[in-house]
Write a protein that holds these residues in place. Sequence first.
Motif, short mmCIF file in Angstrom:
data_model
loop_
_atom_site.label_atom_id
_atom_site.label_comp_id
_atom_site.label_asym_id
_atom_site.label_seq_id
_atom_site.Cartn_x
_atom_site.Cartn_y
_atom_site.Cartn_z
N VAL A 75 0.85 -1.19 0.00
CA VAL A 75 0.00 0.00 0.00
C VAL A 75 0.89 1.24 0.00
CG1 VAL A 75 -1.75 1.29 1.27
CG2 VAL A 75 -1.88 -1.19 1.15
N HIS A 76 0.63 2.13 -0.94
CA HIS A 76 1.49 3.30 -1.09
C HIS A 76 0.65 4.45 -1.66
CE1 HIS A 76 5.33 5.12 -0.85
NE2 HIS A 76 5.68 5.04 -2.13
N ASN A 77 1.30 5.41 -2.29
CA ASN A 77 0.58 6.57 -2.82
C ASN A 77 0.47 6.53 -4.34
OD1 ASN A 77 3.22 7.05 -3.50
ND2 ASN A 77 3.35 9.08 -2.58
N GLN A 78 0.71 5.35 -4.92
CA GLN A 78 0.62 5.23 -6.37
C GLN A 78 0.23 3.81 -6.75
OE1 GLN A 78 4.52 5.62 -8.22
NE2 GLN A 78 5.53 5.00 -6.31
N GLU A 107 17.78 -6.52 0.57
CA GLU A 107 17.53 -7.12 -0.73
C GLU A 107 16.39 -6.34 -1.36
OE1 GLU A 107 15.78 -11.20 -2.81
OE2 GLU A 107 16.21 -11.13 -0.65
N LYS A 108 16.55 -5.90 -2.60
CA LYS A 108 15.54 -5.10 -3.25
C LYS A 108 14.71 -5.96 -4.18
CE LYS A 108 18.29 -0.84 -3.05
NZ LYS A 108 18.84 0.31 -3.82
N VAL A 109 13.39 -5.86 -4.05
CA VAL A 109 12.48 -6.61 -4.91
C VAL A 109 11.40 -5.65 -5.42
CG1 VAL A 109 12.87 -8.80 -3.71
CG2 VAL A 109 11.03 -7.30 -2.96
N SER A 110 10.81 -6.00 -6.55
CA SER A 110 9.73 -5.20 -7.11
C SER A 110 8.39 -5.80 -6.67
CB SER A 110 9.81 -5.16 -8.64
OG SER A 110 8.75 -4.39 -9.18
N VAL A 111 7.53 -4.94 -6.12
CA VAL A 111 6.22 -5.37 -5.63
C VAL A 111 5.16 -4.42 -6.20
CG1 VAL A 111 4.79 -5.75 -3.58
CG2 VAL A 111 7.23 -6.24 -3.49
N ARG A 112 4.00 -4.95 -6.47
CA ARG A 112 2.93 -4.09 -6.97
C ARG A 112 2.51 -3.11 -5.89
NH1 ARG A 112 -3.46 -5.36 -8.10
NH2 ARG A 112 -3.97 -3.25 -8.80
N GLY A 113 2.55 -1.82 -6.19
CA GLY A 113 2.08 -0.80 -5.28
C GLY A 113 0.63 -0.47 -5.58
N ILE A 114 -0.14 -0.15 -4.54
CA ILE A 114 -1.55 0.13 -4.72
C ILE A 114 -2.01 1.20 -3.74
CG2 ILE A 114 -2.29 -1.69 -3.11
CD1 ILE A 114 -4.63 -2.26 -5.05
N LYS A 115 -2.83 2.13 -4.22
CA LYS A 115 -3.40 3.14 -3.35
C LYS A 115 -4.56 2.54 -2.57
CE LYS A 115 -4.02 7.25 -5.02
NZ LYS A 115 -4.45 8.37 -5.89
N LEU A 116 -4.87 3.13 -1.44
CA LEU A 116 -5.96 2.62 -0.62
C LEU A 116 -7.28 2.69 -1.40
CD1 LEU A 116 -6.32 1.48 2.25
CD2 LEU A 116 -7.02 3.76 2.98
N GLU A 139 2.72 4.47 5.95
CA GLU A 139 1.42 4.97 6.40
C GLU A 139 1.26 6.46 6.08
OE1 GLU A 139 4.29 5.25 9.89
OE2 GLU A 139 3.74 3.72 8.41
N PHE A 140 2.36 7.21 6.06
CA PHE A 140 2.25 8.65 5.78
C PHE A 140 1.74 8.92 4.37
CE2 PHE A 140 5.33 8.58 9.32
CZ PHE A 140 4.72 9.46 10.18
N PRO A 141 2.43 8.43 3.32
CA PRO A 141 1.90 8.66 1.97
C PRO A 141 0.56 7.96 1.72
CG PRO A 141 3.80 7.20 1.89
CD PRO A 141 3.74 7.77 3.28
N MET A 142 0.30 6.85 2.41
CA MET A 142 -0.99 6.17 2.24
C MET A 142 -2.14 7.09 2.65
SD MET A 142 -2.70 3.01 4.31
CE MET A 142 -3.31 4.20 5.52
N PHE A 143 -2.05 7.67 3.86
CA PHE A 143 -3.09 8.56 4.33
C PHE A 143 -3.18 9.81 3.46
CE2 PHE A 143 -2.78 6.41 8.56
CZ PHE A 143 -4.13 6.14 8.72
N GLU A 144 -2.04 10.35 3.09
CA GLU A 144 -2.03 11.62 2.36
C GLU A 144 -2.59 11.48 0.95
OE1 GLU A 144 1.86 13.21 4.89
OE2 GLU A 144 2.11 12.33 2.90
N SER A 145 -2.51 10.28 0.37
CA SER A 145 -3.02 10.07 -0.99
C SER A 145 -4.44 9.52 -1.01
CB SER A 145 -2.10 9.11 -1.75
OG SER A 145 -2.07 7.83 -1.14
N ALA A 146 -4.96 9.06 0.14
CA ALA A 146 -6.31 8.51 0.19
C ALA A 146 -7.34 9.63 0.10
CB ALA A 146 -6.51 7.72 1.49
N SER A 147 -8.42 9.38 -0.62
CA SER A 147 -9.47 10.39 -0.77
C SER A 147 -10.33 10.44 0.49
CB SER A 147 -10.35 10.06 -1.97
OG SER A 147 -11.11 8.88 -1.72
N ASP A 148 -11.02 11.56 0.68
CA ASP A 148 -11.96 11.68 1.79
C ASP A 148 -13.04 10.60 1.69
OD1 ASP A 148 -10.52 13.85 2.60
OD2 ASP A 148 -12.06 15.34 2.14
N GLU A 149 -13.51 10.35 0.48
CA GLU A 149 -14.56 9.34 0.27
C GLU A 149 -14.10 7.97 0.76
OE1 GLU A 149 -17.12 7.31 -3.40
OE2 GLU A 149 -15.54 8.78 -3.81
N CYS A 150 -12.86 7.63 0.46
CA CYS A 150 -12.30 6.35 0.89
C CYS A 150 -12.21 6.27 2.41
CB CYS A 150 -10.93 6.15 0.26
SG CYS A 150 -10.05 4.66 0.78
#
Length: 236
Positions: A75-78, A107-116, A139-150
């Motif tokens: 979970v992220h902002n994009q 170790e760096k891996v690629s994971v699918r990022g998803i907005k809330l 959690e910081f970018p997650m909250f900041e990118s989540a819409s009020d509706e969500c």
Amino acid sequence: LVARNSGLRQERAHHIYAGLLTPAALVIDLGAHKGEFSRIIAAEYGCTVLGLEANPQLFNALPKLPKTSFLNLAVHNQDAPVTFHVSENPEASSVFEAVAQATGDLEKVSVRGIKLDTLFKENQIELVDLLKVDIESAEFPMFESASDECLRKITQITVEFHISKSVSDYTPARFWTIARRLKNLGFRAFVMDRDYTDVLFLNMRRIQPRLSERIAMAMHHWVVAPVRHLLHGGKY
């Protein structure tokens, strides 16, 4: 004592308002780790649980639990692949290199990022009875990118915020900006410790506490939390 009288209960270092959790409830576990929190919620309350774990190693080892499903997402902002940094300490793995690097080699891996918002849309989620968040500073970018509706679809949110003195992005001021926004959406904040690692937001527009619980909640909100915050040099 005030927390107990408010109807709050602590599960795996997260305070929750347990009266909302019934077999009909939906719980989302962000940062499922080894599935400990999900296991307790499924076993003790009989809730349906949707857990997300970004670390592929931990995800592949997650147990099969009743009424529980897990997704390997960050979970992220994009809505885009993100580089996930797997630390020697699995609990500290993060999308942020500085957070994970503090506890060992990476170790760096690629994971699918998803907005809330996208998570809710893809899973046709209209109401969340409990959102648990332990995602190592994401959690910081997650909250900041989540819409009020969500955010309005959530009844309670229990969060481990990762405040860091060594990283300027993760500050108490940034936490309080998020808390003020949630307050405007109807949430009341319960800061249960001095380091912001156990914070509960209750959507007071969605719950009906008993009178005794309301009195205790008011005591915590207007007395305990402000005094604690002022003693640490901030403004409530």
